[in-house]
Enzyme design. Structure first.
Site, PDB file in Angstrom:
ATOM      1  CG  HIS A   1      -2.137   1.394   1.336  1.00  0.00           C
ATOM      2  ND1 HIS A   1      -1.097   2.273   2.153  1.00  0.00           N
ATOM      3  CD2 HIS A   1      -3.102   1.314   1.293  1.00  0.00           C
ATOM      4  CE1 HIS A   1      -3.251   2.593   1.997  1.00  0.00           C
ATOM      5  NE2 HIS A   1      -3.887   1.971   1.382  1.00  0.00           N
TER       6      HIS A   1
ATOM      7  CG  ASP B   1       0.723  -2.610   6.652  1.00  0.00           C
ATOM      8  OD1 ASP B   1      -0.313  -2.797   6.810  1.00  0.00           O
ATOM      9  OD2 ASP B   1       0.807  -2.484   5.102  1.00  0.00           O
TER      10      ASP B   1
ATOM     11  CD  GLN C   1      -6.966  -4.633   3.873  1.00  0.00           C
ATOM     12  OE1 GLN C   1      -7.530  -4.958   3.850  1.00  0.00           O
ATOM     13  NE2 GLN C   1      -7.373  -3.115   3.101  1.00  0.00           N
TER      14      GLN C   1
ATOM     15  CE  LYS D   1      -7.037  -0.484   6.095  1.00  0.00           C
ATOM     16  NZ  LYS D   1      -8.065   0.237   4.857  1.00  0.00           N
TER      17      LYS D   1
ATOM     18  CB  CYS E   1      -4.017   3.653  -1.587  1.00  0.00           C
ATOM     19  SG  CYS E   1      -5.321   4.999  -1.157  1.00  0.00           S
TER      20      CYS E   1
HETATM   21  C1  LIG Z   1      -2.378  -2.799   4.112  1.00  0.00           C
HETATM   22  C2  LIG Z   1      -2.602  -1.281   4.168  1.00  0.00           C
HETATM   23  N1  LIG Z   1      -1.600  -0.950   4.600  1.00  0.00           N
HETATM   24  C3  LIG Z   1      -1.674   0.362   5.020  1.00  0.00           C
HETATM   25  C4  LIG Z   1      -3.333   1.183   5.401  1.00  0.00           C
HETATM   26  C5  LIG Z   1      -3.239   2.321   5.981  1.00  0.00           C
HETATM   27  O1  LIG Z   1      -4.502   2.628   7.042  1.00  0.00           O
HETATM   28  P1  LIG Z   1      -4.973   3.844   7.154  1.00  0.00           P
HETATM   29  O2  LIG Z   1      -5.704   4.231   5.876  1.00  0.00           O
HETATM   30  O3  LIG Z   1      -6.106   3.721   8.163  1.00  0.00           O
HETATM   31  O4  LIG Z   1      -3.523   4.050   7.887  1.00  0.00           O
HETATM   32  C6  LIG Z   1      -3.980   0.224   3.998  1.00  0.00           C
HETATM   33  C7  LIG Z   1      -5.103   0.912   4.404  1.00  0.00           C
HETATM   34  O5  LIG Z   1      -6.283   1.180   3.532  1.00  0.00           O
HETATM   35  C8  LIG Z   1      -3.894  -0.757   3.473  1.00  0.00           C
HETATM   36  O6  LIG Z   1      -4.912  -1.390   3.007  1.00  0.00           O
END
Ligand SMILES: Cc1ncc(COP(=O)(O)O)c(C=O)c1O
Lengths: 150, 427
Positions: free
Chosen positions: B144, B221, B224, B247, B385
């Site tokens: 992401h 990370d 998800q 999430k 993203c």
């Molecule tokens: C794999 C992954 N990492 C990081 C994020 C970032 O999360 P946040 O926008 O809640 O900080 C997301 C959110 O879409 C994600 O899907």
């Protein structure tokens, strides 16, 4: 409830599947790129300007049905016209797709572009419909940078 | 394989035939989520954008309301009743997260705004002290943007190099290539547990074993992953693990950074301010102990309480039950959607969770999204993203249906009918 058929009119589907003036323009003396970061739509508009008139215009790129059809129909509408006329049409088109133009209002300059009136029921799609026009505007101004809808 | 033609219209189908299985009664627990009762464009809402954010059960909404109605006070600074009580609840939430991730100690749980802030925190503290000119940071091709850009900024500042481990056409990390990219210059590794654009579950435990040989920190990370699989940070042996509350059925604005205490101790603070200090003079500041060193300023207390309620909700259902149910639902959805003529699924890894990304003929995903929305079906369209993932597959965007514990087979059927409708419009 907004009607999908109002948005995806036959003419629009036709232009999105077989866009007109879809090529690089060898004689182009102006060009600009347009980008919609939300959905990744990305177009280049090529212009052959002679003084104040648009001698030729074309475009290339990728985007949704609305943005592609809009670009295609835009090239047809402004080819051979003056910059001032193109800007006037853009202004009316913008009013049309943002719902600021009454149904019986002044749409004289829009011609076939009136098929985009359904867009006003789908606010998130306004940027799709206007991307090519913003890009044309930038190309006429001679700006080289990428215009963004954001 | 069922076909759309054989299906009953969605509004008239008996609700609970196939979905009620064992203890996991999806029709019953759907009632815990008030937003799902809503109608959109005159149709029952079918919410399939859970990878973007999940809906909240009533217990989470109530916990937040109760906090503001009864318990609101600033924490760690009052001697009065409410402040003590709010502090207790805040620290209780930290312990809930600790057990959720199986962290060794509550002080290894740092509350932040979300996964994004957690990654930035690590890049700007641990990253800043360990990465120098000529060094490398290793990430993967399926990250992401929030696990790319903070490292890019760091590498730019330091004159270091960002290396990217490639993936296969099915969206699986190429482990041999990953291993080859590790070397004496690699100073930190950051990778996603589950890809938000493709649904791939990375074998993080095996990957971390490999990285261990180089004695460098690994950040996972988990944005998800946490809603879909059981996470045990000690079993994984990761150095950092990050996720966002919103999430996993919690509120927005709250997230978690887990870090091994030895590393957190060695790291400089991220932001300066109240709460993160133990004493301040104009000459010198002594930083507070963990975890407070990284929690400058008044935190999102209500958010932590909502997150804690969300975790308790998930625990009540059982993460293994959720994972099993969702696994079956994703398999059903993948089969049904793949069977539609013109559909191409993007991301076909063997191990997947939560996500079904697809293309339909040459129809732009944005158009698919608009037409499905008219049917009350919420999906995400675009690059999610993860623009480098799109570039890897040579596409601009996908349509993405993403699932949560409250989604049902009949919602998948509605999605299939919706996609058929898209085909009709563009026929
Ligand atoms: C794999 C992954 N990492 C990081 C994020 C970032 O999360 P946040 O926008 O809640 O900080 C997301 C959110 O879409 C994600 O899907």
């Amino acid at each position: 409830m907004p009607d999908l058929r109002e948005l995806y009119q036959e003419v629009i589907l036709d232009h999105s599947k077989a866009p007109r003036n879809y090529r690089e323009l060898a004689t182009a003396n102006h060009r600009a790129e347009g980008y919609n970061p939300l959905c990744g739509d990305h177009f280049t508009v090529y212009l052959d300007l002679e003084g104040d008139s648009i001698r030729d215009i074309s475009f290339q790129g990728s985007g949704c049905a609305i943005s592609k059809a809009s670009a295609s129909m835009m090239t047809q509408r402004v080819k051979g016209k003056t910059r001032a006329e193109a800007e006037r049409v853009f202004d009316q088109f913008h009013k049309l797709v943002t719902g600021q133009s009454p149904a019986n209002g002044n749409r004289a300059e829009l011609g076939k572009l009136a098929v985009f009136s359904g867009v006003s029921e789908f606010p998130v799609r306004v940027k799709c419909a206007t991307l090519a026009w913003h890009t044309l505007h930038a190309a006429m101004q001679g700006k080289q940078e990428t215009v963004s809808t954001e | 394989m069922t076909t759309a033609a054989k299906r009953l219209p969605r509004e008239s189908r008996p609700a609970d035939v196939r979905d009620a299985g064992g203890d996991f009664d999806v029709q019953k627990l759907r009632r815990d989520f008030p937003i799902l009762r809503q109608r959109v464009h005159g149709r029952t809402l079918v919410y399939l954008d859970n990878a973007a954010t999940s809906q909240k059960p009533q217990v989470v909404i109530d916990a937040i309301c109760r906090y503001y109605e009864r318990d609101n006070a600033n924490i760690h600074r009052g001697v009065h009743f409410l402040s003590e009580h709010a502090t207790e609840e805040y620290e209780e939430a930290r312990r809930t997260v600790q057990h959720f991730l199986n962290a060794a100690d509550a002080s290894e749980i740092i509350f932040v705004r979300g996964a994004t802030e957690a990654i930035n925190l690590v890049a700007q503290t641990c990253g800043r002290t360990n990465v120098h000119a000529g060094d490398e940071v290793l990430i993967t091709a399926m990250e992401h943007h929030s696990n790319i850009v903070p490292w890019q900024i760091l590498c730019g500042e330091k004159g270091a190099r960002l290396r990217v481990a490639p993936m296969s056409d099915s969206g699986e990390l190429l482990l041999e290539d990953f291993e080859k990219l590790l070397g004496p210059r690699t100073k930190i590794v950051a990778l996603t547990h589950i890809s938000n654009a493709l649904g791939t579950i990375n074998p993080v435990q095996r990957i971390i074993e490999v990285v261990r040989r180089w004695n460098i920190p690994v950040l996972v990370d988990g944005a998800q992953a946490v809603p879909h699989v059981k996470v045990d940070v000690q079993a994984l042996d990761c150095d950092f693990y990050v996720f966002s509350g919103h999430k996993v059925y919690g509120p927005t604005g709250i997230g978690v950074l887990y870090g091994k205490s030895a590393l957190l101790e060695a790291m400089p603070p991220y932001q300066g301010g109240g709460d993160m200090i133990s004493s301040v003079t104009f000459e010198k500041t002594i930083y507070n102990k963990l975890p407070y060193k990284f929690e400058a300023g008044t935190p999102h207390v209500a958010g932590t309480i909502g997150l804690s309620a969300a975790i308790e909700y998930v625990n009540g259902l059982g993460m293994d039950n959720i994972a099993a149910y969702e696994h079956e639902l994703l398999a059903y959805a993948t089969e049904a959607v793949s069977a539609i003529p013109g559909v191409r699924v993007i991301g076909t890894a063997k191990e997947k969770a939560g996500v079904l990304s697809f293309l339909l003929d040459s129809i732009h995903p944005h158009d698919i999204g608009t037409i499905l929305d008219q049917e009350g079906i919420a999906i995400r369209t675009g690059h999610h993203c993860a623009q480098p993932v799109m570039q890897r597959f040579g596409i601009a965007a996908t349509a993405r249906a993403s699932f949560a514990l409250y989604n049902t087979r009949e919602e998948v059927d509605a999605l299939v009918e919706g996609i058929q409708k898209v085909r009709e419009v563009f026929a």
